[in-house]
Design an enzyme around this catalytic site. Structure first.
Site, PDB file in Angstrom:
ATOM      1  N   GLY A   1       2.506   2.500  -2.569  1.00 49.55           N
ATOM      2  CA  GLY A   1       2.563   2.871  -4.129  1.00 49.55           C
ATOM      3  C   GLY A   1       3.822   2.117  -5.353  1.00 49.55           C
ATOM      4  N   LEU A   2       4.542   1.360  -4.987  1.00 53.36           N
ATOM      5  CA  LEU A   2       4.962   0.985  -5.246  1.00 53.36           C
ATOM      6  C   LEU A   2       5.213  -0.711  -6.515  1.00 53.36           C
ATOM      7  CD1 LEU A   2       8.426   0.820  -2.886  1.00 53.36           C
ATOM      8  CD2 LEU A   2       7.415   2.443  -4.860  1.00 53.36           C
TER       9      LEU A   2
ATOM     10  N   SER B   1       0.862  -4.601  -5.005  1.00 56.65           N
ATOM     11  CA  SER B   1      -0.736  -5.510  -5.643  1.00 56.65           C
ATOM     12  C   SER B   1      -0.174  -6.271  -7.174  1.00 56.65           C
ATOM     13  CB  SER B   1      -1.620  -4.636  -4.914  1.00 56.65           C
ATOM     14  OG  SER B   1      -2.090  -4.228  -6.160  1.00 56.65           O
TER      15      SER B   1
ATOM     16  N   GLY C   1       0.988  -0.779  -0.156  1.00 61.47           N
ATOM     17  CA  GLY C   1      -0.276   0.143  -0.176  1.00 61.47           C
ATOM     18  C   GLY C   1      -0.234   1.111  -0.534  1.00 61.47           C
TER      19      GLY C   1
ATOM     20  N   GLU D   1      -6.295  -7.114 -10.029  1.00 64.88           N
ATOM     21  CA  GLU D   1      -5.960  -5.599  -9.953  1.00 64.88           C
ATOM     22  C   GLU D   1      -7.488  -4.871  -9.390  1.00 64.88           C
ATOM     23  OE1 GLU D   1      -2.729  -4.941  -8.836  1.00 64.88           O
ATOM     24  OE2 GLU D   1      -2.778  -3.224  -9.662  1.00 64.88           O
TER      25      GLU D   1
ATOM     26  N   ASP E   1       0.007  -0.966 -13.642  1.00 70.65           N
ATOM     27  CA  ASP E   1       1.148  -1.377 -12.820  1.00 70.65           C
ATOM     28  C   ASP E   1       1.242  -3.027 -13.238  1.00 70.65           C
ATOM     29  OD1 ASP E   1       0.272   0.955 -11.376  1.00 70.65           O
ATOM     30  OD2 ASP E   1      -0.297   0.259  -9.612  1.00 70.65           O
TER      31      ASP E   1
HETATM   32  C1  MEV Z   1      -1.022   3.325  -9.158  1.00 65.32           C
HETATM   33  O1  MEV Z   1      -0.277   2.846  -8.969  1.00 65.32           O
HETATM   34  C2  MEV Z   1      -1.897   4.815 -10.666  1.00 65.32           C
HETATM   35  C3  MEV Z   1      -2.507   5.094 -10.754  1.00 65.32           C
HETATM   36  O2  MEV Z   1      -2.487   5.760 -12.475  1.00 65.32           O
HETATM   37  C4  MEV Z   1      -4.056   4.078 -10.549  1.00 65.32           C
HETATM   38  C5  MEV Z   1      -4.126   3.799 -11.502  1.00 65.32           C
HETATM   39  O3  MEV Z   1      -3.366   4.055 -12.966  1.00 65.32           O
HETATM   40  O4  MEV Z   1      -4.546   2.662 -12.029  1.00 65.32           O
HETATM   41  C6  MEV Z   1      -2.811   6.371  -9.949  1.00 65.32           C
END
Ligand code: MEV
Length: 379
Positions: A140-141, A144, A138, A185, A196
């Site tokens: 941002g890297l 998931s 959780g 996802e 991602d």
């Molecule tokens: C999440 O890593 C990136 C966002 O742009 C969401 C997405 O692209 O699904 C915030």
């Protein structure tokens, strides 16, 4: 006895997060931090799923899983599909899931992919599935996505949909992994763009635009410091927040998304132009683009005081930094110019860590989802 290991990388989005949800391009790259899944046959009748990093240790009777799967939609491993509402609520009920709980979502995703890829009718083999990860959850890297991608690959190998031969997956096989991971996802994040899972599947630097063929991008490998603010946040909630702002102020936010697209194009041009240009000029541009993009993301409403604080610490040490991923906390990255002295980088890291944040100096890039002959689990 059946036994193999698959790993998949996390990612950082250099530029274009959030705008990518609205069809704009994003520039993203894999990280040298990975999630690893080891699958082995299990004598007896117990099916085991362990994710020690988020404290999951499940053991089910195989017959209970067979019974569960007989009551949900029928799967076909070669045709990725989303769960229907009844299937999702049945899986939620089985796991006693609370809304939005990361542990529950990891288990639901596992059960969904397992039932659909291996087949939801008939008898199942008892297995032991152990997931290890270098990635903070959780933050941002792409933790998931790395989980979803490695899980899809493990199950597709097991189902014989992709080959169990290291370093041999074709574009088509990777495409199947990526599509199943995207379904996972969607269960976790609601309306993700797919960037991602694409980075985690294919690896390297990519230019991603929803609905378009993925473009591997050429570009100088950059050195970055990743900083974890330790502020937890939900990608799903932040994506919803941007949507609310866009719906409320379309004339203001839409041009910002256009501007973010232009910034991605400029960043990619700059990264690709290193060979024919003065590297210093290129790094000056990349640093300015980082500052501009950070401000743009604040306009979308996904900044956080901790991220501002990290950017300020970087500025005080003559470095440039932006959030990466969904924002609202999570991680930021700092660009490290090749001419930055070791001493200067050390001082930066010291000031970040003294302020209570965690950091890693790493280079970006590296392989996508990989089948290993035999490899110990990362913890
Ligand atoms: C999440 O890593 C990136 C966002 O742009 C969401 C997405 O692209 O699904 C915030």
């Amino acid at each position: 006895m059946l036994s193999f290991t698959v790993s998949a990388p996390g990612k950082i989005i250099l530029h274009g997060e959030h705008a990518v949800v609205y069809g704009k391009p994003a520039l993203a790259t894999s990280l040298n931090l990975r999630t690893t899944i080891h699958l082995s046959g299990n004598d007896g009748s117990i099916f085991i799923l362990c994710l020690p990093s988020i404290d999951i240790n499940k053991a089910w009777e195989v017959t209970d899983l067979e019974l569960l799967y007989s009551t949900i939609q029928e799967g076909n491993g070669s045709i990725p599909s989303s769960p229907d509402t009844a299937t999702l609520s049945r899986l939620r009920q089985f796991t006693d899931a609370e809304d939005g709980n990361a542990k529950d979502l990891a288990i639901i995703v596992f059960l969904y992919l397992h039932s659909q890829i291996i087949g939801s009718r008939g008898s199942l083999a008892a297995l032991r599935v152990v997931v290890g990860s270098d990635l903070p959850v959780g933050a941002g890297l792409g933790s998931s996505a790395a989980y979803s991608v490695s899980l899809a690959a493990v199950l597709l190998v097991l189902a014989g949909q992709i080959r169990q031969i290291p370093n041999s997956w074709t574009r088509e096989e990777l495409g199947l992994v990526n599509s199943w991971a995207f379904e996972a996802e969607r269960i976790i994040h609601g309306n993700p763009s797919g960037v991602d899972n694409a980075v985690s599947t294919y690896g390297g630097l990519i230019l991603y635009r929803k609905g378009e063929a993925l473009k591997p991008a050429r570009g100088n490998s950059l050195q970055v410091v990743i900083v974890n603010s330790h502020v937890p946040r939900s990608t799903k909630r932040l994506v919803e927040k941007v949507k609310e702002r866009l719906d409320k102020y379309p004339e203001i936010i839409r041009p910002m998304l256009e501007s973010m697209e232009a910034l991605v194009v400029k960043a990619l041009d700059t990264m690709q132009g290193f060979e024919n240009s003065d590297a210093n000029v290129c790094y000056d541009i990349l640093e300015e683009l980082i500052d501009i993009n950070q401000s743009q993301l604040n306009v979308l409403g996904v900044g956080h005081l901790s991220l501002e604080h990290i950017c300020l610490l970087c500025q005080q040490n003559d470095f440039h930094c932006k959030l990466t991923g969904a924002g609202g906390g999570g991680c930021a990255f700092v660009l490290i110019r090749p001419d930055a002295s070791k001493e200067k980088v050390k001082t930066l890291i010291k000031s970040i860590e003294e302020a209570g944040y965690m950091s890693w100096l790493t280079s970006i890039g590296g392989s996508g989802v990989t089948l290993h002959e035999s490899m110990p689990l990362s913890s």
